[in-house]
Motif scaffolding. Structure first.
Motif, short mmCIF file in Angstrom:
data_model
loop_
_atom_site.label_atom_id
_atom_site.label_comp_id
_atom_site.label_asym_id
_atom_site.label_seq_id
_atom_site.Cartn_x
_atom_site.Cartn_y
_atom_site.Cartn_z
N UNK A 49 -4.77 40.24 85.03
CA UNK A 49 -5.25 39.29 84.01
C UNK A 49 -4.14 38.34 83.52
N UNK A 50 -2.94 38.89 83.34
CA UNK A 50 -1.80 38.06 82.90
C UNK A 50 -1.43 37.06 84.00
N UNK A 51 -1.44 37.52 85.26
CA UNK A 51 -1.12 36.64 86.38
C UNK A 51 -2.11 35.48 86.47
N UNK A 93 1.55 28.18 87.24
CA UNK A 93 2.78 28.94 87.47
C UNK A 93 2.83 29.34 88.95
N UNK A 94 3.76 28.76 89.70
CA UNK A 94 3.83 29.01 91.14
C UNK A 94 4.28 30.43 91.47
N UNK A 95 5.07 31.05 90.59
CA UNK A 95 5.48 32.44 90.83
C UNK A 95 4.28 33.37 90.74
N UNK A 96 3.39 33.09 89.80
CA UNK A 96 2.17 33.88 89.69
C UNK A 96 1.32 33.70 90.94
N UNK A 97 1.26 32.48 91.43
CA UNK A 97 0.49 32.19 92.64
C UNK A 97 1.07 32.95 93.84
N UNK A 129 -7.69 27.30 89.86
CA UNK A 129 -6.88 28.18 89.02
C UNK A 129 -7.26 28.14 87.54
N UNK A 130 -7.70 27.00 87.06
CA UNK A 130 -8.03 26.89 85.64
C UNK A 130 -9.20 27.79 85.25
N UNK A 131 -10.07 28.09 86.21
CA UNK A 131 -11.26 28.90 85.92
C UNK A 131 -11.03 30.40 86.09
N UNK A 132 -9.93 30.78 86.71
CA UNK A 132 -9.75 32.18 87.11
C UNK A 132 -9.62 33.19 85.96
N UNK A 133 -8.99 32.84 84.82
CA UNK A 133 -8.87 33.85 83.76
C UNK A 133 -10.22 34.37 83.24
N UNK A 134 -11.27 33.59 83.43
CA UNK A 134 -12.59 34.03 82.94
C UNK A 134 -13.31 34.97 83.91
N UNK A 160 -7.94 46.90 98.80
CA UNK A 160 -6.79 46.95 97.91
C UNK A 160 -7.24 46.71 96.48
N UNK A 161 -6.77 47.55 95.56
CA UNK A 161 -7.18 47.40 94.17
C UNK A 161 -6.48 46.20 93.55
N UNK A 162 -6.94 45.85 92.33
CA UNK A 162 -6.34 44.69 91.69
C UNK A 162 -4.89 44.97 91.30
N UNK A 163 -4.14 43.91 91.10
CA UNK A 163 -2.74 44.02 90.69
C UNK A 163 -2.72 44.54 89.25
N UNK A 164 -1.71 45.37 88.94
CA UNK A 164 -1.70 46.01 87.61
C UNK A 164 -1.66 44.99 86.48
N UNK A 165 -1.03 43.86 86.66
CA UNK A 165 -0.94 42.84 85.61
C UNK A 165 -1.78 41.61 85.97
#
Length: 196
Positions: A10-12, A20-24, A64-69, A3-8
């Motif tokens: 990086x923002x998630x 953000x639990x909704x993002x999770x 989660x804190x490390x994931x945006x990188x 499955x490819x990455x979700x379209x948004x």
């Protein structure tokens, strides 16, 4: 992963880093069943695959804190899934004796009934925080003892949807119980039991 990455995505991941639990939930919705499928392919054991999936999803929350990188999150999830599945499969093969029954010895300890009651109350509070449909599916599985197939038929939904609801409920409850009460080991036994 297939499955490819979700379209948004990086923002998630940024929102997830901010707890953000909704993002999770969106991450779980997208990757949960794929992780489970890969785990099952490696370990050939539905219960173990579900346990590994829960651990991976819980690790995503903890880290989660490390994931945006992370530039390739799908690749990161795939590597984590593969490595944990292979390690679990090797451990399964290497086991020559049945594991010690820690739960049995715990249940016979003097404080067992008090701790079990506290745990049951903590789980019940967590279950009440689940979204209505997820709560319904979880209660039918864990409290009424229905199989995924039986739940799917009664609610007129796909069996895979039932499995997704259960996985997401388990991940939420593990996180809730650990963060609110610091209870981990015994709760993991209860939450992982009766998997179908």
């Amino acid at each position: 992963m297939p499955r490819t990455q979700i379209h948004n995505e990086p923002e998630l991941l940024i929102r997830l880093a901010q707890s953000d639990e909704k993002a999770y939930t969106e991450i779980i919705d997208h990757y949960g069943s794929v992780i489970y499928g890969h785990c099952l392919m490696y370990v050939k054991d539905a219960g173990l695959a579900e346990e590994i999936t829960q651990d991976i999803l819980f690790s995503i929350w903890k880290q989660r804190a490390e994931l945006p990188s992370i530039s390739n999150f799908a690749g990161y999830v795939y590597r984590m899934t593969r490595n944990r599945s292979i390690n679990a499969f090797k451990s399964k093969l290497a086991a020559t004796e049945p594991p010690a029954d820690h739960l049995k010895s715990w249940l016979h300890s003097p404080d067992a009934s008090i701790e079990y009651k506290q745990l049951s109350e903590a789980i019940a509070r967590g279950v009440e925080l689940l979204p209505a449909r997820r709560q319904q599916v979880f209660k039918m599985s864990r409290y009424e003892g229905l199989s995924y197939e039986e739940i799917a038929q009664q609610l007129n939904i796909a069996k895979s949807t039932v499995k997704d609801h259960i996985l997401e409920a388990l991940v939420f409850l593990r996180t809730y119980i650990k963060e609110e009460y610091g209870i981990v080991t015994i709760s993991l036994f209860w939450l992982a039991s009766h998997s179908r």
